[in-house]
Design a protein around this motif. Sequence first.
Motif, PDB file in Angstrom:
ATOM      1  N   GLY A  32       0.815  -1.213   0.000  1.00  0.00           N
ATOM      2  CA  GLY A  32       0.000   0.000   0.000  1.00  0.00           C
ATOM      3  C   GLY A  32       0.851   1.266   0.000  1.00  0.00           C
ATOM      4  O   GLY A  32       0.418   2.323  -0.449  1.00  0.00           O
ATOM      5  N   ARG A  33       2.062   1.172   0.498  1.00  0.00           N
ATOM      6  CA  ARG A  33       2.965   2.330   0.501  1.00  0.00           C
ATOM      7  C   ARG A  33       3.786   2.409  -0.790  1.00  0.00           C
ATOM      8  O   ARG A  33       4.693   3.227  -0.898  1.00  0.00           O
ATOM      9  N   GLY A  34       3.494   1.512  -1.707  1.00  0.00           N
ATOM     10  CA  GLY A  34       4.174   1.563  -3.005  1.00  0.00           C
ATOM     11  C   GLY A  34       5.499   0.809  -3.044  1.00  0.00           C
ATOM     12  O   GLY A  34       6.278   0.964  -3.987  1.00  0.00           O
ATOM     13  N   VAL A  35       5.764  -0.015  -2.037  1.00  0.00           N
ATOM     14  CA  VAL A  35       7.012  -0.790  -2.046  1.00  0.00           C
ATOM     15  C   VAL A  35       6.888  -1.881  -3.111  1.00  0.00           C
ATOM     16  O   VAL A  35       5.897  -2.607  -3.142  1.00  0.00           O
ATOM     17  N   ALA A  36       7.871  -1.968  -4.006  1.00  0.00           N
ATOM     18  CA  ALA A  36       7.839  -2.968  -5.088  1.00  0.00           C
ATOM     19  C   ALA A  36       9.268  -3.491  -5.299  1.00  0.00           C
ATOM     20  O   ALA A  36       9.971  -3.058  -6.208  1.00  0.00           O
ATOM     21  N   PRO A  37       9.697  -4.447  -4.480  1.00  0.00           N
ATOM     22  CA  PRO A  37      11.104  -4.863  -4.511  1.00  0.00           C
ATOM     23  C   PRO A  37      11.431  -5.858  -5.632  1.00  0.00           C
ATOM     24  O   PRO A  37      10.574  -6.639  -6.045  1.00  0.00           O
ATOM     25  N   ARG A  38      12.694  -5.808  -6.047  1.00  0.00           N
ATOM     26  CA  ARG A  38      13.204  -6.878  -6.928  1.00  0.00           C
ATOM     27  C   ARG A  38      13.959  -7.896  -6.067  1.00  0.00           C
ATOM     28  O   ARG A  38      14.158  -9.028  -6.470  1.00  0.00           O
ATOM     29  N   SER A  39      14.436  -7.436  -4.886  1.00  0.00           N
ATOM     30  CA  SER A  39      15.127  -8.356  -3.969  1.00  0.00           C
ATOM     31  C   SER A  39      14.519  -8.249  -2.585  1.00  0.00           C
ATOM     32  O   SER A  39      14.140  -7.153  -2.144  1.00  0.00           O
ATOM     33  N   ILE A  40      14.480  -9.398  -1.912  1.00  0.00           N
ATOM     34  CA  ILE A  40      13.988  -9.420  -0.522  1.00  0.00           C
ATOM     35  C   ILE A  40      15.074 -10.037   0.346  1.00  0.00           C
ATOM     36  O   ILE A  40      15.679 -11.043  -0.025  1.00  0.00           O
ATOM     37  N   VAL A  41      15.307  -9.422   1.498  1.00  0.00           N
ATOM     38  CA  VAL A  41      16.276  -9.975   2.441  1.00  0.00           C
ATOM     39  C   VAL A  41      15.600 -10.070   3.799  1.00  0.00           C
ATOM     40  O   VAL A  41      14.970  -9.103   4.252  1.00  0.00           O
ATOM     41  N   GLU A  42      15.725 -11.226   4.452  1.00  0.00           N
ATOM     42  CA  GLU A  42      15.274 -11.333   5.844  1.00  0.00           C
ATOM     43  C   GLU A  42      16.490 -11.760   6.667  1.00  0.00           C
ATOM     44  O   GLU A  42      16.884 -12.926   6.669  1.00  0.00           O
ATOM     45  N   PRO A  43      17.093 -10.799   7.397  1.00  0.00           N
ATOM     46  CA  PRO A  43      18.402 -11.070   8.021  1.00  0.00           C
ATOM     47  C   PRO A  43      18.370 -12.041   9.208  1.00  0.00           C
ATOM     48  O   PRO A  43      19.358 -12.692   9.461  1.00  0.00           O
ATOM     49  N   THR A  44      17.290 -12.118   9.966  1.00  0.00           N
ATOM     50  CA  THR A  44      17.199 -13.120  11.046  1.00  0.00           C
ATOM     51  C   THR A  44      15.885 -13.860  10.796  1.00  0.00           C
ATOM     52  O   THR A  44      14.927 -13.721  11.530  1.00  0.00           O
ATOM     53  N   CYS A  45      15.889 -14.683   9.724  1.00  0.00           N
ATOM     54  CA  CYS A  45      14.630 -15.105   9.105  1.00  0.00           C
ATOM     55  C   CYS A  45      13.861 -16.168   9.863  1.00  0.00           C
ATOM     56  O   CYS A  45      12.689 -16.395   9.593  1.00  0.00           O
ATOM     57  N   GLY A  46      14.497 -16.864  10.805  1.00  0.00           N
ATOM     58  CA  GLY A  46      13.799 -17.959  11.475  1.00  0.00           C
ATOM     59  C   GLY A  46      13.275 -18.931  10.446  1.00  0.00           C
ATOM     60  O   GLY A  46      13.976 -19.311   9.513  1.00  0.00           O
ATOM     61  N   GLU A 108      25.284  -7.757  -4.064  1.00  0.00           N
ATOM     62  CA  GLU A 108      24.989  -8.744  -5.130  1.00  0.00           C
ATOM     63  C   GLU A 108      23.534  -8.656  -5.605  1.00  0.00           C
ATOM     64  O   GLU A 108      23.178  -9.234  -6.612  1.00  0.00           O
ATOM     65  N   LEU A 109      22.694  -7.966  -4.810  1.00  0.00           N
ATOM     66  CA  LEU A 109      21.247  -8.030  -5.078  1.00  0.00           C
ATOM     67  C   LEU A 109      20.761  -6.829  -5.884  1.00  0.00           C
ATOM     68  O   LEU A 109      21.150  -5.682  -5.604  1.00  0.00           O
ATOM     69  N   PRO A 110      19.882  -7.074  -6.878  1.00  0.00           N
ATOM     70  CA  PRO A 110      19.355  -5.939  -7.645  1.00  0.00           C
ATOM     71  C   PRO A 110      18.357  -5.128  -6.814  1.00  0.00           C
ATOM     72  O   PRO A 110      17.622  -5.678  -6.005  1.00  0.00           O
ATOM     73  N   GLY A 111      18.389  -3.819  -6.983  1.00  0.00           N
ATOM     74  CA  GLY A 111      17.440  -2.966  -6.268  1.00  0.00           C
ATOM     75  C   GLY A 111      16.171  -2.800  -7.062  1.00  0.00           C
ATOM     76  O   GLY A 111      16.155  -3.148  -8.254  1.00  0.00           O
ATOM     77  N   PRO A 112      15.116  -2.269  -6.519  1.00  0.00           N
ATOM     78  CA  PRO A 112      14.970  -1.935  -5.084  1.00  0.00           C
ATOM     79  C   PRO A 112      15.009  -3.187  -4.186  1.00  0.00           C
ATOM     80  O   PRO A 112      14.489  -4.233  -4.577  1.00  0.00           O
ATOM     81  N   ILE A 113      15.611  -2.982  -2.993  1.00  0.00           N
ATOM     82  CA  ILE A 113      15.697  -4.081  -2.030  1.00  0.00           C
ATOM     83  C   ILE A 113      14.700  -3.822  -0.899  1.00  0.00           C
ATOM     84  O   ILE A 113      14.599  -2.691  -0.411  1.00  0.00           O
ATOM     85  N   LEU A 114      14.022  -4.856  -0.499  1.00  0.00           N
ATOM     86  CA  LEU A 114      13.221  -4.768   0.724  1.00  0.00           C
ATOM     87  C   LEU A 114      13.900  -5.627   1.784  1.00  0.00           C
ATOM     88  O   LEU A 114      14.051  -6.837   1.587  1.00  0.00           O
ATOM     89  N   VAL A 115      14.357  -4.986   2.847  1.00  0.00           N
ATOM     90  CA  VAL A 115      14.890  -5.752   3.983  1.00  0.00           C
ATOM     91  C   VAL A 115      13.783  -5.793   5.018  1.00  0.00           C
ATOM     92  O   VAL A 115      13.364  -4.758   5.541  1.00  0.00           O
ATOM     93  N   ILE A 116      13.296  -6.982   5.237  1.00  0.00           N
ATOM     94  CA  ILE A 116      12.125  -7.156   6.096  1.00  0.00           C
ATOM     95  C   ILE A 116      12.514  -8.086   7.237  1.00  0.00           C
ATOM     96  O   ILE A 116      13.381  -8.941   7.068  1.00  0.00           O
ATOM     97  N   GLY A 117      11.934  -7.891   8.415  1.00  0.00           N
ATOM     98  CA  GLY A 117      12.325  -8.817   9.475  1.00  0.00           C
ATOM     99  C   GLY A 117      11.735  -8.514  10.828  1.00  0.00           C
ATOM    100  O   GLY A 117      10.962  -7.573  11.017  1.00  0.00           O
ATOM    101  N   ASN A 118      12.159  -9.333  11.735  1.00  0.00           N
ATOM    102  CA  ASN A 118      11.716  -9.263  13.121  1.00  0.00           C
ATOM    103  C   ASN A 118      12.930  -9.691  13.952  1.00  0.00           C
ATOM    104  O   ASN A 118      13.035 -10.845  14.351  1.00  0.00           O
ATOM    105  N   PRO A 119      13.865  -8.766  14.152  1.00  0.00           N
ATOM    106  CA  PRO A 119      15.104  -9.150  14.836  1.00  0.00           C
ATOM    107  C   PRO A 119      14.863  -9.485  16.306  1.00  0.00           C
ATOM    108  O   PRO A 119      13.841  -9.097  16.872  1.00  0.00           O
ATOM    109  N   PRO A 120      15.776 -10.237  16.932  1.00  0.00           N
ATOM    110  CA  PRO A 120      15.535 -10.718  18.305  1.00  0.00           C
ATOM    111  C   PRO A 120      15.293  -9.577  19.293  1.00  0.00           C
ATOM    112  O   PRO A 120      16.038  -8.602  19.302  1.00  0.00           O
ATOM    113  N   TRP A 121      14.249  -9.748  20.138  1.00  0.00           N
ATOM    114  CA  TRP A 121      13.900  -8.720  21.133  1.00  0.00           C
ATOM    115  C   TRP A 121      14.596  -9.048  22.434  1.00  0.00           C
ATOM    116  O   TRP A 121      13.970  -9.441  23.406  1.00  0.00           O
ATOM    117  N   VAL A 122      15.869  -8.870  22.462  1.00  0.00           N
ATOM    118  CA  VAL A 122      16.609  -9.218  23.668  1.00  0.00           C
ATOM    119  C   VAL A 122      17.673  -8.131  23.875  1.00  0.00           C
ATOM    120  O   VAL A 122      18.132  -7.510  22.915  1.00  0.00           O
TER     121      VAL A 122
END
Length: 543
Positions: A32-46, A108-122
């Motif tokens: 809805g905010r217009g995000v349209a990624p070519r790459s997705i990264v989830e750094p602490t993906c579980g 290495e990743l083509p843009g736009p990149i979306l880095v999405i996640g839920n990093p540890p709450w500690v």
Amino acid sequence: MGRRRDSRTKVELGDFQTPPELAAEVCRVLAGRGVAPRSIVEPTCGTGGLLVAALDGFRGVERALGVDINGAHVQALQRQVRARGDGDRVTAEQGSFFELDWEARLAELPGPILVIGNPPWVTSADLGQLGSANLPRKSNFHGRAGIEARTGKSNFDISEWMLIQLLGWLERRDATLAMLCKSAVARKALAFGWQAGYRIGDAAMYRVDAERCFGASVDACLLVCALGGAAEAAAPRCRTYESLASERPRGALGYQDGYLLADLEKYERWKVLARESSYPQQYPYQWRSGIKHDCAAVMELRREGAGYRNGAGEVVEIEDELVYPMLKSSDVARGDGAHGDAAELTRFMLVTQRSVKEDTAGIERTAPRTWRYLVERRASFERRASSIYRGKPPFSIFGVGAYTFAPWKVAISGLYKKLALRVVGPHGGKPVVLDDTCYFLACESEAEARLLAELLASEPARELYGAFVFWDAKRPITTEILRRLDLRRLAELLGRGRELAWLSARGCGAEGPALGGGAEHGPLGGGPEPASAPALGGGVERG
Ligand SMILES: C[S@@+](CC[C@H](N)C(=O)[O-])C[C@H]1O[C@@H](n2cnc3c(N)ncnc32)[C@H](O)[C@@H]1O
């Protein structure tokens, strides 16, 4: 035993997987905010809940990368990816956030990149207690050292560190960062990025019900910010939304004059009262914390007959010498504004020093029963984890000085979700002390304390603090925030400047030198200290 170890690891790794409905909703908001990624990264993906939701939620994704420290989670994600037929475009690998060469991997990743996640709450303190090494190697990233580090101010959320790194790596790419995190973490990461001059564009925080989604009673949000590209021109502002479903923002926070602001309008209205951050001392007042002892079982007492009962429930027969009436945050919050009444005081505190590092050995001579009481409970003091007590005399306390024994105080609770203010006077011929959940200004007279309380309760003071305080924080009020209000300018603005100068010149013995050299001339006027007492109780200032 196995289960205990499992839950310990879960806490250590902040392992609370995002429910699929929440993951899907997050992606709907981003689309809805217009995000349209070519790459997705989830750094602490579980197990990759957000990554998979993003594959479903965005068309045109060419590459996706998920990384998690937990091999079992990564394998679960790999299986899911293969079953979906996404094996060619998705890489799921085991690794630690702190070890991976993220800059190279992102390059290495083509843009736009979306880095999405839920990093540890500690937090780093939680990990320290667990003896865990799941920490960045160089963690003193706010440059805090020495006493701040030892009093816990250098404690930080692991996710804050991760977000700040990601902002730095992404700020020159065409990227969006979308993270589920504590609201306080989102604010700190944004403030860091704004202060560092990173190219942060459109930013938003959507409140998330952490209790419902993760069973965590903490204020949490989805932080979304655009980075790089068009971000350069954006003002340091972040819209805040009540929920992921909200279409209209409920407000905005921002960054100005070196301050992270909860309310930009209030700051604009009253910034003339904000103390410059370089200003050395709060003329002539200094906000102080109450006494810290980390030993309530021994140090906190209640009156019982001719003696006391301590926090451990034992009857205690000691001299009154070092026993002071005490208020806690809840007592301060119960006070009725500027008219507190010390009559109902029931708690007491054993105050073993008059200044930090003062030798306590003299207690044996001046109060032998108190000394015996302390010695018999030495083990409770030695169990105190905080390093501030290490290498100090036995039974040491912290946050004590001449100001502790000032007869009058204006106290504020650091824990409550309002500016809970109370005038505190002596009780039974002794100054009342405060515990370390309270902050206060030390005063020599009742008139001085009541004037300060009136000033602090005034609309300009409340509005200025309203500009700075994030009420959803765990401890919304801090000395650092309290010190931002210039009391002298406030008094001048309200026509009470001379009165304050006169009273503080006669007071502030507890704080050190009196006015010395007369009042300073601030931008609002002021003027020299009057030779005779001004009419107390307000009135228009002359000349
Ligand atoms: C709050 S969970 C979120 C998992 C997943 N992103 C989701 O949204 O469902 C945090 C995750 O961080 C992982 N984690 C903890 N420390 C890590 C580290 N140093 N490097 C990579 N992953 C880590 C945990 O294994 C866990 O899966």
